[in-house]
Design an enzyme around this catalytic site. Structure first.
Site, PDB file in Angstrom:
ATOM      1  N   LYS A  34      -0.099 -34.305   0.112  1.00 34.43           N
ATOM      2  CA  LYS A  34      -0.291 -35.581   0.813  1.00 34.43           C
ATOM      3  C   LYS A  34      -1.601 -35.550   1.598  1.00 34.43           C
ATOM      4  CE  LYS A  34       2.644 -33.673   4.437  1.00 34.43           C
ATOM      5  NZ  LYS A  34       4.038 -33.558   4.911  1.00 34.43           N
ATOM      6  N   ARG A 129      14.107 -36.981  12.864  1.00 37.74           N
ATOM      7  CA  ARG A 129      13.007 -37.809  12.350  1.00 37.74           C
ATOM      8  C   ARG A 129      13.617 -38.537  11.159  1.00 37.74           C
ATOM      9  NH1 ARG A 129       7.388 -34.970  10.688  1.00 37.74           N
ATOM     10  NH2 ARG A 129       8.714 -34.412   8.938  1.00 37.74           N
ATOM     11  N   TYR A 255     -24.060 -35.002  26.788  1.00 35.37           N
ATOM     12  CA  TYR A 255     -23.536 -36.131  27.561  1.00 35.37           C
ATOM     13  C   TYR A 255     -22.799 -35.657  28.800  1.00 35.37           C
ATOM     14  CZ  TYR A 255     -24.530 -39.455  23.798  1.00 35.37           C
ATOM     15  OH  TYR A 255     -25.157 -40.249  22.886  1.00 35.37           O
ATOM     16  N   MET A 303     -21.493 -37.736  18.257  1.00 41.54           N
ATOM     17  CA  MET A 303     -21.089 -38.298  16.969  1.00 41.54           C
ATOM     18  C   MET A 303     -21.706 -37.528  15.798  1.00 41.54           C
ATOM     19  SD  MET A 303     -21.521 -42.152  15.463  1.00 41.54           S
ATOM     20  CE  MET A 303     -20.536 -42.971  16.707  1.00 41.54           C
TER      21      MET A 303
END
Ligand SMILES: *Cc1c(COP(=O)(O)O)cnc(C)c1O
Length: 361
Positions: A34, A129, A255, A303
């Site tokens: 998956k 679940r 940053y 990024m």
């Protein structure tokens, strides 16, 4: 050529499948692929794992992609169908389905199919679940057996919540509940184990095992790596240095200036960022492999770039290869520095990355 490359070794995938075979000698193997083969590329993974007995996926689109590529082996929808309209599609394409709700069962009963569908009945033994409760099993079995749209050989399955913790008592609670249930209802076909349960041999005599992450060479266990479990990491995620500079004691990096140099040192800027799927949560100190050693990530992940501290005497050059995870640097360690698990890192690589396949014969 793209900058960040996910190099996938097909021979590593094959080796890891053999490892599953050694550990689960008497079981059939459903290769779980998956989420685009855990980020490795669905079709390439499925082809490399062609010795598996079946494939497991989570979305019908993934099953279609496998069939469209010419794969004829059994495919199971691990969460079943989500829409009634999919039922005839399952029948025609020979997709098997998990059943875990009364609604799915009723929809199956109301269908009118030429070819019956193979059903895996999911029983909730404590994960809360997916799955029906143990006291619903009798009714579901009776209705499934009476339903002409369902083939005869129903597989009883459950999923363990804590298999990655070897000493967790709850594994035995779940297995005891499941064992009692399949005995009471004379169910001869069973499936319990994900990778962690295969590795720890928690439930050894089931018809099917369902390994995912270990096929990709990654450890499902807390605090261990794939190689410690005789697995070979299939993916090496790599890129390059695009700038090197000297910085002075006290200089801040990136940053918000979250990291400050404690000595005069050299800094490399590396072409990977969260835009490629490198985790933004990677903390100061996250290891990166470069020219035969580990260097620490410093400053925030941007990024398109990260920065690493090369140390004051470094010889590294622009263009040098950088490994973010792979054989040289276990992805499980990188994940721990990001407060996540390797599964998530593998799945979140973006389309800006180039996938390359090696050891293809
Ligand atoms: C994803 C999945 C698996 C595989 O789990 P791993 O931890 O990757 O081995 C097995 N069974 C089910 C139902 C799953 O959804």
């Amino acid at each position: 050529m793209k900058t960040a490359v996910a190099e996938v070794s097909l021979s590593a995938l094959k080796h890891n499948l053999l490892q599953v075979k050694k550990l689960a000698k008497d079981s059939k193997i459903m290769a779980v692929c998956k989420a685009n083969g855990y980020g490795h590329g669905l079709i390439k993974v499925a082809e490399a794992l062609s010795d598996a007995d079946a494939y497991g996926v989570a979305r019908i689109e993934e099953a279609f992609k496998l069939r469209a590529s010419g794969i004829s082996k059994s495919i199971l929808l691990l969460e079943g169908f989500f829409s009634e309209e999919d039922i005839p599609v399952l029948s025609v394409n020979n997709f098997q389905t998990v059943i875990h709700t009364e609604q799915q069962l009723a929809q199956l009963e109301q269908s009118n199919l030429d070819i019956p569908i193979k059903v895996w009945l999911k029983i909730d033994t404590g994960m809360s679940r997916l799955g029906i409760s143990i006291n619903q099993v009798e009714e579901f079995l009776a209705r499934l057996k009476a339903c002409p749209n369902v083939s005869d050989d129903i597989v009883a399955m459950t999923h363990l919540a804590c298999a990655d913790e070897i000493d967790n008592e709850f594994n035995h609670t779940q297995i005891a509940r499941f064992t009692r249930c399949v005995k009471a209802h004379n169910l001869s076909k069973t499936s319990v184990s994900n990778s962690a349960a295969v590795i720890t041999n928690l439930f050894y005599n089931s018809t099917w095992v369902r390994p995912g992450i270990m096929l990709y060479g990654v450890s499902p266990m807390q605090n261990s790596s794939g190689s410690e479990n005789n697995l070979i990491p299939a993916m090496t995620f790599k890129t390059k240095i695009i700038s090197i500079k000297s910085i002075l004691t006290g200089d801040k990096v990136g940053y918000s200036g979250t990291w400050q140099a404690k000595q005069d040192t050299n800094l490399a800027v590396i072409a990977v960022g969260y835009g490629d799927g490198y985790p933004r949560h990677a903390k100061n100190g996250t290891p990166v492999w470069l020219n035969g050693r580990e260097v620490p990530l410093v400053g925030r992940v941007s990024m398109d770039m990260i920065t690493v501290d090369l140390g004051p005497h470094s010889q590294d050059k622009i263009g040098d290869e950088v490994i973010l995870w792979g054989n040289e640097l276990a992805i499980e360690r990188v994940a721990a520095w990001c407060d996540t698990i390797a599964y998530e890192l593998l799945c979140q690589l973006t389309t800006r990355v180039e996938w390359k396949y090696i050891n293809t014969d």
